[in-house]
Write a protein that holds these residues in place. Structure first.
Motif, PDB file in Angstrom:
ATOM      1  N   UNK A  41       0.848  -1.199   0.000  1.00 55.44           N
ATOM      2  CA  UNK A  41       0.000   0.000   0.000  1.00 55.44           C
ATOM      3  C   UNK A  41       0.883   1.249   0.000  1.00 55.44           C
ATOM      4  N   UNK A  42       1.907   1.253   0.843  1.00 60.99           N
ATOM      5  CA  UNK A  42       2.832   2.389   0.919  1.00 60.99           C
ATOM      6  C   UNK A  42       3.457   2.682  -0.442  1.00 60.99           C
ATOM      7  N   UNK A  43       3.884   1.640  -1.148  1.00 55.28           N
ATOM      8  CA  UNK A  43       4.518   1.829  -2.456  1.00 55.28           C
ATOM      9  C   UNK A  43       3.565   2.423  -3.494  1.00 55.28           C
ATOM     10  N   UNK A  44       2.270   2.292  -3.281  1.00 55.35           N
ATOM     11  CA  UNK A  44       1.282   2.869  -4.187  1.00 55.35           C
ATOM     12  C   UNK A  44       0.884   4.294  -3.797  1.00 55.35           C
ATOM     13  N   UNK A  45       1.569   4.838  -2.784  1.00 54.09           N
ATOM     14  CA  UNK A  45       1.174   6.172  -2.326  1.00 54.09           C
ATOM     15  C   UNK A  45       2.341   7.040  -1.873  1.00 54.09           C
ATOM     16  N   UNK A  46       3.556   6.550  -1.899  1.00 51.42           N
ATOM     17  CA  UNK A  46       4.665   7.230  -1.223  1.00 51.42           C
ATOM     18  C   UNK A  46       5.407   8.269  -2.061  1.00 51.42           C
ATOM     19  N   UNK A  47       4.914   8.602  -3.226  1.00 56.17           N
ATOM     20  CA  UNK A  47       5.487   9.676  -4.042  1.00 56.17           C
ATOM     21  C   UNK A  47       4.340  10.344  -4.782  1.00 56.17           C
ATOM     22  N   UNK A  48       4.597  11.491  -5.350  1.00 55.92           N
ATOM     23  CA  UNK A  48       3.530  12.177  -6.067  1.00 55.92           C
ATOM     24  C   UNK A  48       3.114  11.394  -7.320  1.00 55.92           C
ATOM     25  N   UNK A  70      11.612  17.497  -8.037  1.00 58.22           N
ATOM     26  CA  UNK A  70      12.145  16.907  -6.809  1.00 58.22           C
ATOM     27  C   UNK A  70      12.451  15.433  -6.976  1.00 58.22           C
ATOM     28  N   UNK A  71      12.892  14.812  -5.887  1.00 53.02           N
ATOM     29  CA  UNK A  71      13.214  13.384  -5.867  1.00 53.02           C
ATOM     30  C   UNK A  71      12.002  12.598  -5.383  1.00 53.02           C
ATOM     31  N   UNK A  72      11.577  11.635  -6.165  1.00 50.34           N
ATOM     32  CA  UNK A  72      10.381  10.836  -5.858  1.00 50.34           C
ATOM     33  C   UNK A  72      10.462  10.235  -4.460  1.00 50.34           C
ATOM     34  N   UNK A  73       9.387  10.419  -3.702  1.00 48.52           N
ATOM     35  CA  UNK A  73       9.284   9.818  -2.380  1.00 48.52           C
ATOM     36  C   UNK A  73      10.072  10.506  -1.286  1.00 48.52           C
ATOM     37  N   UNK A  74      10.564  11.719  -1.567  1.00 52.02           N
ATOM     38  CA  UNK A  74      11.314  12.467  -0.566  1.00 52.02           C
ATOM     39  C   UNK A  74      10.654  13.829  -0.334  1.00 52.02           C
ATOM     40  N   UNK A  90      -5.398  25.169 -11.765  1.00 51.55           N
ATOM     41  CA  UNK A  90      -3.940  25.165 -11.799  1.00 51.55           C
ATOM     42  C   UNK A  90      -3.438  25.217 -10.366  1.00 51.55           C
ATOM     43  N   UNK A  91      -2.420  24.403 -10.068  1.00 46.50           N
ATOM     44  CA  UNK A  91      -1.881  24.422  -8.715  1.00 46.50           C
ATOM     45  C   UNK A  91      -0.646  23.566  -8.585  1.00 46.50           C
ATOM     46  N   UNK A  92      -0.275  23.342  -7.338  1.00 46.95           N
ATOM     47  CA  UNK A  92       0.972  22.648  -7.012  1.00 46.95           C
ATOM     48  C   UNK A  92       0.756  21.830  -5.741  1.00 46.95           C
ATOM     49  N   UNK A  93       1.309  20.608  -5.714  1.00 49.63           N
ATOM     50  CA  UNK A  93       1.277  19.786  -4.511  1.00 49.63           C
ATOM     51  C   UNK A  93       2.690  19.285  -4.237  1.00 49.63           C
ATOM     52  N   UNK A  94       3.123  19.386  -2.976  1.00 55.18           N
ATOM     53  CA  UNK A  94       4.494  19.055  -2.592  1.00 55.18           C
ATOM     54  C   UNK A  94       4.505  18.256  -1.288  1.00 55.18           C
ATOM     55  N   UNK A  95       5.378  17.256  -1.211  1.00 56.72           N
ATOM     56  CA  UNK A  95       5.548  16.509   0.036  1.00 56.72           C
ATOM     57  C   UNK A  95       6.309  17.389   1.035  1.00 56.72           C
TER      58      UNK A  95
END
Length: 173
Positions: A41-48, A70-74, A90-95
């Motif tokens: 489940x984590x692997x299906x959600x842990x990056x944008x 950016x770097x995936x999953x960080x 229009x927008x932006x989402x960031x971890x």
């Protein structure tokens, strides 16, 4: 005409009072139990990019332009979206924060058609051989737009259910 003005004043008064009673802060959350190990489940959600495999809002406009950075999953992993459809805008989402197999916190900045900001968390907990995923969102809405909070739960429930069910289907296969 006087009766109409009295009714209009009464409606405006009720709306103004409601604005202040409702407040600016809005929180929504929904959970689902997925019959899959937490790692899957984590692997299906842990990056944008992973998140966008089941993100319900991307279905609004299949021609939506996406630009990842950016770097995936960080921390700092994110993307811009740009749609001609005002429902997506229009927008932006960031971890912002990431705790492997436990939690991912993101920030969303909405630029068009309306400006706004929100934070969202995906929280993962093991329940036997299954994984419980809780998805939440927090935002503040300025007066008088905060009146829209009265209608948001229904919209959020539909979107979050669609997204979480897509994550479940993806993870259980």
């Amino acid at each position: 005409m006087k009766k109409f003005l009295k009714i209009l004043v009464a409606i405006i008064t009720v709306l103004v009072i409601a604005m202040f009673v409702i407040g600016k802060k809005y929180h929504y959350e929904q959970s689902i139990v997925i019959n899959a190990p937490i790692e899957k489940v984590w692997n299906n959600a842990n990056s944008m990019k992973s998140f966008n495999q089941w993100n319900p809002w991307l279905k609004i406009d299949p021609a939506m332009k996406m630009e990842y950075f950016g770097n995936a999953g960080e921390v700092g992993d994110g993307y811009f979206w740009d749609s001609k459809n005002d429902d997506a805008g229009y927008g932006k989402q960031t971890i912002l924060e990431i705790s492997p197999m436990k939690k991912m916190k993101t920030e969303m900045k909405f630029i068009r058609p309306y400006e706004g900001e929100a934070t969202s968390n995906l929280t993962f907990t093991t329940e036997g051989n299954a994984t419980k995923v809780t998805w939440d969102m927090d935002t503040e809405m300025e007066y008088p737009m905060n009146i829209m909070k009265l209608f948001m739960d229904g919209h959020m429930e539909k979107s979050y259910s669609e997204g979480l069910n897509s994550l479940k289907k993806l993870s259980e296969n």
